[in-house]
Design a protein around this motif. Structure first.
Motif, PDB file in Angstrom:
ATOM      1  N   ASP A 135       8.040  46.993   4.763  1.00  0.00           N
ATOM      2  CA  ASP A 135       8.036  47.460   3.643  1.00  0.00           C
ATOM      3  C   ASP A 135       7.815  46.175   2.912  1.00  0.00           C
ATOM      4  OD1 ASP A 135       8.043  50.256   2.892  1.00  0.00           O
ATOM      5  OD2 ASP A 135      10.219  50.267   2.458  1.00  0.00           O
ATOM      6  N   LEU A 136       7.327  44.778   3.463  1.00  0.00           N
ATOM      7  CA  LEU A 136       7.021  43.691   3.104  1.00  0.00           C
ATOM      8  C   LEU A 136       6.185  43.555   1.849  1.00  0.00           C
ATOM      9  CD1 LEU A 136       8.065  40.481   3.483  1.00  0.00           C
ATOM     10  CD2 LEU A 136       6.801  40.404   4.882  1.00  0.00           C
ATOM     11  N   ASP A 183       5.692  45.818  -0.269  1.00  0.00           N
ATOM     12  CA  ASP A 183       6.317  46.380  -1.280  1.00  0.00           C
ATOM     13  C   ASP A 183       7.064  45.101  -1.830  1.00  0.00           C
ATOM     14  OD1 ASP A 183       6.069  49.285  -1.240  1.00  0.00           O
ATOM     15  OD2 ASP A 183       5.362  48.517   0.907  1.00  0.00           O
ATOM     16  N   ASP A 184       7.438  44.266  -1.247  1.00  0.00           N
ATOM     17  CA  ASP A 184       8.645  43.111  -1.642  1.00  0.00           C
ATOM     18  C   ASP A 184       7.790  42.672  -2.595  1.00  0.00           C
ATOM     19  OD1 ASP A 184      10.583  45.219  -1.194  1.00  0.00           O
ATOM     20  OD2 ASP A 184      11.287  44.331   0.457  1.00  0.00           O
ATOM     21  N   ARG A 237       9.535  41.667  -5.254  1.00  0.00           N
ATOM     22  CA  ARG A 237      11.597  41.593  -4.573  1.00  0.00           C
ATOM     23  C   ARG A 237      11.540  40.589  -3.990  1.00  0.00           C
ATOM     24  NH1 ARG A 237      10.496  48.404  -4.520  1.00  0.00           N
ATOM     25  NH2 ARG A 237       9.426  47.585  -2.608  1.00  0.00           N
ATOM     26  N   ASP A 238      13.114  40.514  -4.099  1.00  0.00           N
ATOM     27  CA  ASP A 238      13.499  39.724  -2.893  1.00  0.00           C
ATOM     28  C   ASP A 238      13.033  39.832  -1.339  1.00  0.00           C
ATOM     29  OD1 ASP A 238      15.279  38.492  -4.769  1.00  0.00           O
ATOM     30  OD2 ASP A 238      17.033  39.227  -4.394  1.00  0.00           O
ATOM     31  N   ILE A 239      12.867  39.240  -0.826  1.00  0.00           N
ATOM     32  CA  ILE A 239      12.776  39.252   0.718  1.00  0.00           C
ATOM     33  C   ILE A 239      13.690  39.335   1.613  1.00  0.00           C
ATOM     34  CG2 ILE A 239      10.361  39.253   0.240  1.00  0.00           C
ATOM     35  CD1 ILE A 239      10.156  36.578   1.617  1.00  0.00           C
ATOM     36  N   ARG A 247       9.418  32.827  -6.916  1.00  0.00           N
ATOM     37  CA  ARG A 247       9.024  33.766  -7.527  1.00  0.00           C
ATOM     38  C   ARG A 247       9.043  33.979  -8.937  1.00  0.00           C
ATOM     39  NH1 ARG A 247      12.701  38.533  -6.253  1.00  0.00           N
ATOM     40  NH2 ARG A 247      14.154  37.702  -7.716  1.00  0.00           N
TER      41      ARG A 247
END
Length: 201
Positions: free
Chosen positions: A128-129, A131-132, A137-139, A168
């Motif tokens: 899901d990297l 997506d993040d 989002r945080d990875i 980010r």
């Protein structure tokens, strides 16, 4: 007699479970395009799960051994939180990059998520990297996270001998593997400013 039947049923159950387990493992981890039947299903699902929320234009920069891109895109998300990115070159549509729940599709060629992420990002990755990063989002579970004074989030850490940098802001995200050169950047699109001498009076 009953002991024999119980033993036979137990053996059949073990064989059935092991058969399913083998199929599932192969199905999830073999890096092959999805079959033609699956592609037909893909087209059907695409109609049913069409993007509902348009997020407008973004600037997408990708640099990896498997794919390079630098141009504006339009980004949308459907009810399942699947991502649809329309790619362009010189104003003309090239096709779509889709990040779905279990697979990633580029111009209708689909690959299962984990093998695709590993091939794209390298050994420091997870399914899901994509997506993040695209959702900002945080990875990697927030490892190495620091919030700077202006609210910018920065993650810088080392994993499996490779250095990862992730930034980010309200304008967008930047992911960079400092060791293998893979970069993914997605930022808000800014309309180019017209020079004052070219403005209509």
């Amino acid at each position: 007699m009953f002991k024999y039947i119980r033993a036979l049923c137990a053996s059949a159950l073990v064989l059935a479970i092991s058969g399913c387990a083998n199929f599932t493992a192969l199905d999830l981890f073999v890096d092959k395009p999805v079959s033609k039947d699956a592609r037909t299903e893909y087209d059907k699902q695409k109609q049913e799960n069409a993007p509902k929320k348009e997020s407008g234009k973004r600037i997408l920069y990708i640099n990896a051994k498997t794919f390079r891109y630098y141009e504006y895109v339009t980004l949308a998300v459907n009810k399942k939180q699947e991502i649809f990115i329309d790619l362009f070159a010189a104003g003309k549509s090239l096709g779509t990059l889709e990040v779905r729940k279990r697979k990633i599709c580029l111009l209708k060629d689909c690959v299962r998520k984990w093998p695709a992420a590993k091939e794209f990002f390298g050994k420091v990755s997870y399914g899901d990297l994509f997506d993040d990063i695209f959702f900002g989002r945080d990875i990697f579970g927030g490892v190495g996270k620091v919030i700077e004074k202006d609210g910018t989030l920065v993650q810088r850490f080392q994993k499996n001998g490779e250095i990862i940098y992730y930034r980010r802001t309200s304008e967008g995200v930047l992911f960079k593997n400092m060791s293998n050169g893979v970069v993914v950047s997605l930022h808000q699109y800014q309309e180019p400013k017209v020079p004052k001498e070219m403005e209509d009076n």
